[in-house]
Design a protein around this motif. Structure first.
Motif, short mmCIF file in Angstrom:
data_model
loop_
_atom_site.label_atom_id
_atom_site.label_comp_id
_atom_site.label_asym_id
_atom_site.label_seq_id
_atom_site.Cartn_x
_atom_site.Cartn_y
_atom_site.Cartn_z
N GLU A 188 4.27 8.21 0.17
CA GLU A 188 3.89 8.64 -1.17
C GLU A 188 3.94 7.46 -2.14
N PHE A 189 4.94 6.59 -2.01
CA PHE A 189 5.05 5.43 -2.89
C PHE A 189 3.83 4.52 -2.74
N ILE A 190 3.43 4.27 -1.49
CA ILE A 190 2.28 3.40 -1.26
C ILE A 190 0.99 4.08 -1.70
N ARG A 191 0.90 5.39 -1.50
CA ARG A 191 -0.29 6.12 -1.95
C ARG A 191 -0.49 5.96 -3.45
N LYS A 192 0.60 6.05 -4.19
CA LYS A 192 0.51 5.96 -5.65
C LYS A 192 0.17 4.54 -6.11
N MET A 193 0.47 3.54 -5.28
CA MET A 193 0.11 2.17 -5.63
C MET A 193 -1.40 2.02 -5.80
N GLY A 194 -2.17 2.78 -5.02
CA GLY A 194 -3.61 2.69 -5.10
C GLY A 194 -4.26 3.81 -5.88
N GLU A 195 -3.44 4.54 -6.64
CA GLU A 195 -3.94 5.74 -7.29
C GLU A 195 -4.73 5.43 -8.56
N LYS A 196 -4.26 4.45 -9.35
CA LYS A 196 -4.91 4.12 -10.61
C LYS A 196 -5.90 2.99 -10.38
#
Length: 501
Positions: A188-196
């Motif tokens: 989830e942490f890595i997913r959010k890195m590419g979210e914005k």
């Protein structure tokens, strides 16, 4: 195509973070000459290049592979290629030895059921549909089948240790069965890195178009750097030999030209005449070890010879053949020399020139509009599709939509680009960003900021394999850094190359 059963050695090679892939000339057996030392060892277990050893087998398997690729290189590249192929084989064997060591204390025995499953997957026993064929199995002799079983047992034993320590090559979904695993929180942490994601318009000022007028202006402001000293040079390996040359010339025992033929190693200058081509002052500054020796060279009158000068390559004696030539800044060759100097010694001069132009562009864009500034400065615009903050284009965050070979290809490894770009608000104009690697100075306009990236539903199937691959690279690095490894490559290659010569 292999059906899925790999040796642990091949896994080690596949997982190495930086495997050297080169075409290698045919390897021969050990040449006659001095006895080859051990290439290295692991926990006292010798790694020797001798018939029957695992190291010998690994080297020759690599040889066969590269020969099959059509390798056809001669002696010019032999020493480098041999060094690389031995190094790669050493890493392969070290991985195998390390896993043997890790497994020794476990007492693990391969179950018959596991052995049978692995045997049934081997290509040599499978038909064209990939199914185990009892008839094909029976075509092999008992001795051949026994050797195959022994190899499979060894690989399964090492695999057991690898999986227990580092994680499984076998997975349920994308989760390894054994060993290290990535948590849902990590995914989830890595997913959010590419979210914005930010989208940009970028204008580029090409530093390769640096005007001749600027080159000439710099050259005239630093004329002394581009004075050409007409010199010949004799280069020797030792100071004593160079002093002998000076003594004989000064005693009129030999001419400079004859001394060049008899003594010079031709580290510098033309190998036939000794004429020094890289003879501008700035080039001589680089060659001499002691800055004060430069005056001994540039103050020579025509026909005079220098004392012994220590240089970056040996000890040299210089002779002035003519008076120095002053730079002619109307000559295209002189202008090219100034440009070469700037690119290699003071590229910041060029970067500052374009950064100032880019500042003027940014100022115009802020006062009026980005589009009006583009028209006035007549610069190309590149649209950058929405991208995440992804330094070095890591697959964990998702690939950057910029082709590596494009004008902006170097941005993904430019820290200042990310610091500048991702602070921008929508429609905001950036300060200039210097992309030295691709000879560009750019100005950005943020055209959009949106939420996107990998969905929660897809994150495990997309991100988990990328995490696993990154972990495997780290695992191999940790194996190859084990303090039980002794690497004796330098001594080994010195003897090997000497035996082959």
């Amino acid at each position: 195509m292999k059906k899925g059963f790999y040796s642990i050695g091949s896994i080690i090679i596949l997982l190495l973070a930086a495997v050297i892939f080169v075409l290698v000339p045919a390897m021969s057996e050990r040449s006659s000459g001095k006895q080859l030392p051990d290439y290295g060892s692991f926990n006292g277990r010798h790694i020797r290049y001798e018939e029957g050893s695992e190291f010998h087998k690994a080297v020759n398997e690599l040889k066969d592979y590269y020969e099959a690729q059509g390798a056809d290189f001669e002696n010019e590249y032999a020493a480098m290629f041999y060094s690389q192929i031995f190094s790669q084989a050493f890493q392969n064997v070290i991985g195998s030895y390390a896993l043997d060591y890790f497994t020794e204390s476990t007492g693990y025995v391969v179950p018959t059921s596991a052995l049978n499953r692995a045997i049934r997957k081997l290509d040599i026993y499978c038909d064209s549909d990939g199914q185990f064929s009892a008839a094909m199995y029976e075509n092999y002799t008992d001795t051949e089948k026994r050797k195959t079983q022994e190899s499979v047992v060894k690989n399964l034993t090492q695999m057991r240790s690898y999986e227990d320590l580092f994680g499984s090559m076998a997975e349920v979904g994308y989760a390894p069965i054994y060993g290290l695993k990535c948590s849902s929180g990590e995914i989830e942490f890595i997913r959010k890195m590419g979210e914005k994601k930010h989208a940009f318009d970028a204008v580029s000022f090409d530093m390769k178009n640096y005007p001749d007028s600027e080159k000439v202006a710099f050259g005239k402001a630093h004329t002394d750097l581009f004075v050409n000293y007409n010199l010949k040079v004799i280069s020797c390996e030792s100071e004593a030999k160079a002093k002998e040359v000076v003594k004989r010339i000064n005693n009129s025992e030999i001419t400079f030209e004859d001394a060049f033929t008899e003594y010079s190693k031709a580290y510098y200058g033309d190998p036939e005449t000794g004429v020094l081509s890289a003879s501008h002052k700035y080039q001589l500054e680089t060659a001499v070890v002691k800055p004060e020796d430069l005056d001994s060279i540039i103050s020579l009158s025509a026909g005079a010879i220098s004392p012994v000068i220590e240089t970056a390559s040996g000890y040299c004696v210089f002779k002035a053949t003519e008076v120095p030539s002053q730079p002619d800044f109307d000559d295209p060759q002189t202008i090219a020399t100034v440009y070469s100097y700037l690119l290699t010694r003071e590229k910041s001069v060029i970067e500052d020139y374009y950064a100032n132009i880019a500042k003027d562009f940014a100022s115009k864009a802020q006062r009026s509009s980005f589009e009006e500034a583009v028209a006035e400065f007549n610069v190309p615009v590149t649209n950058i599709d929405p991208m995440a903050l992804n330094f070095n284009d890591t697959s964990l965050v998702g690939s950057t939509p910029i082709a590596p070979d494009s004008t902006l290809g170097s941005v993904t490894s430019n820290e200042n680009f990310f610091k500048t770009a991702f602070k921008l608000k929508k429609n905001e104009i950036s300060a200039p960003v210097v992309l030295s690697a691709s000879n560009q100075v750019i100005v950005l306009k943020c055209t959009d900021i949106a939420m996107g990236g990998t969905s929660i539903e897809d994150s495990k199937t997309v991100i988990a394999p990328a995490i696993a691959q990154a972990s495997k690279a780290s695992i191999n690095y940790s194996i190859l850094q084990n303090d039980k490894i002794v690497n004796n490559a330098a001594e080994f290659m010195a003897v090997f190359n000497n035996n082959k010569s």
